[in-house]
Design a protein around this motif. Sequence first.
Motif, short mmCIF file in Angstrom:
data_model
loop_
_atom_site.label_atom_id
_atom_site.label_comp_id
_atom_site.label_asym_id
_atom_site.label_seq_id
_atom_site.Cartn_x
_atom_site.Cartn_y
_atom_site.Cartn_z
N HIS A 246 -5.93 0.19 1.56
CA HIS A 246 -6.43 0.70 0.72
C HIS A 246 -5.07 2.11 0.32
CE1 HIS A 246 -8.53 3.77 -2.09
NE2 HIS A 246 -8.95 2.73 -2.49
N THR A 247 -4.50 1.47 -1.52
CA THR A 247 -3.74 2.28 -2.51
C THR A 247 -4.87 3.13 -3.71
OG1 THR A 247 -1.75 1.48 -1.52
CG2 THR A 247 -2.25 2.96 -3.44
N VAL A 249 -4.52 4.23 -6.73
CA VAL A 249 -4.08 4.92 -7.30
C VAL A 249 -4.48 5.94 -8.79
CG1 VAL A 249 -2.14 4.99 -8.80
CG2 VAL A 249 -2.21 3.08 -7.31
N HIS A 305 -8.02 1.03 -7.32
CA HIS A 305 -8.43 0.70 -6.72
C HIS A 305 -7.70 -0.35 -5.90
CE1 HIS A 305 -11.60 3.53 -5.28
NE2 HIS A 305 -11.24 3.70 -6.69
N TYR A 307 -5.65 -3.06 -2.84
CA TYR A 307 -5.31 -3.97 -1.67
C TYR A 307 -4.30 -3.38 -1.29
CZ TYR A 307 -9.64 -1.37 0.03
OH TYR A 307 -11.02 -1.02 -0.08
N SER A 310 -0.95 -3.56 5.46
CA SER A 310 -0.23 -2.98 6.19
C SER A 310 0.53 -3.14 6.88
CB SER A 310 -1.23 -2.51 6.63
OG SER A 310 -1.49 -3.13 8.09
N ARG A 316 3.18 -0.93 0.03
CA ARG A 316 3.28 0.75 0.34
C ARG A 316 4.13 1.17 -0.62
NH1 ARG A 316 1.29 3.76 4.95
NH2 ARG A 316 0.59 1.93 5.49
N PHE A 319 4.22 1.40 -4.23
CA PHE A 319 3.30 2.10 -5.15
C PHE A 319 4.47 3.73 -5.23
CE2 PHE A 319 -0.06 -0.13 -3.67
CZ PHE A 319 -0.71 -0.52 -4.61
N ASP A 320 4.73 4.06 -4.26
CA ASP A 320 5.54 5.28 -3.84
C ASP A 320 6.88 5.62 -4.85
OD1 ASP A 320 3.51 6.17 -1.70
OD2 ASP A 320 4.91 5.40 0.19
N VAL A 331 -0.72 8.22 -5.62
CA VAL A 331 -0.87 7.61 -4.86
C VAL A 331 -1.57 7.85 -3.19
CG1 VAL A 331 0.03 5.97 -6.24
CG2 VAL A 331 1.16 6.96 -4.25
N HIS A 333 -2.71 6.46 0.71
CA HIS A 333 -2.83 4.83 1.12
C HIS A 333 -3.95 4.92 2.47
CE1 HIS A 333 0.52 3.34 -0.94
NE2 HIS A 333 1.63 4.68 -1.00
N THR A 334 -4.53 4.52 3.01
CA THR A 334 -5.60 4.97 4.14
C THR A 334 -5.98 4.02 4.89
OG1 THR A 334 -6.78 6.46 2.75
CG2 THR A 334 -8.09 5.46 4.52
#
Length: 346
Positions: A246-247, A249, A305, A307, A310, A316, A319-320, A331, A333-334
Amino acid sequence: MESVRRSSRTETEAVGAFWRWWSVAGAGLITAAVMSGVYGDLPEIIGAMVMAIHPELNWETGPGTRSRHRLCVTGGGDPRLRVLAERWRRAAPASTEAWEFAAAREPQPGMATGTLEGLAEPVDLGRARITVDWDERSALAELTVYHPAFTGMGTNDCRQAGRLLVDWLIGEDDVQRWVGAINVARTDPRDSQPAAVVPEFFHAVAARNSDPRWTMREAKTSSGHRVIVCALRPLRWIDHPLLDLHTAVRISYRRTGNDGLPDDGLPDGEALLGLLHLEKNLDAVLGARGTLVASETSNGLRVLHYYTDSEDQNGRDSFDRFARDRQEVQVAHTGDPGWGRVQKFI
């Protein structure tokens, strides 16, 4: 994070070891065992290799749909384990005339007339009855499974029998997709029906809900600010079993009160256009690596939200990089197999 990566490497190596064994010897051994009924120590060998991927995974064989036999590795409905089972399946060789592979129990309606062994007493599944309580808002059903044999069985055995029966009727993935709870009863509930007719109900449910649609809801915070929530419905992680990261933003925006209008916490016209432009750019950067499932807009902040997988470091990183170039974007991440962080939107 390093411990997670080590665990991931261990699982990947165990998956690779399984399929190397299968290609060299396993396929021939299990085919001969299924044909002859003589398994020897083969169940222990396969069980150990599956447990090397994760100790809570299980495996089973059964009749296939396109092939004569099916080998299934299942997490029993656990979203964390469903991800691993899916990675195992996607690493499999192509199906053959003899074997196909599944990451969850698939429907076996014929089992509804069979006998379930291995519990306190044999359960003639043909005598089972099920009540279906459908909630249109959440697009989820609550099932109550009844069987006369449950009166002489412990609660855990009743639950195991009920869960297996529902898995065989509609398939493990559709249980995740359309069933919110499975209960068991020792007396026949009102409005129950023979278990064998339940698949028809869920076929109709799937047909009505085949295309997720965006919906919008509005509420207010305790301070009086409006909250706009947009979400896909039905919102189902099982349709994307590998998207387990999950990210969130978080995008700050200029509120309506800045242009002389009453401040309701929502973006003004210019800010709204800016948000839409940012989202379009982010979707272009992410591409097919992930999916947006919901957004919240309130009090100067929009939270998107997403997805992604991983195991896909590029997702990932996308997004970063996007956030590094934009001061108003943050952002987080989980890991979230099962999409627990967006369940409030169902």
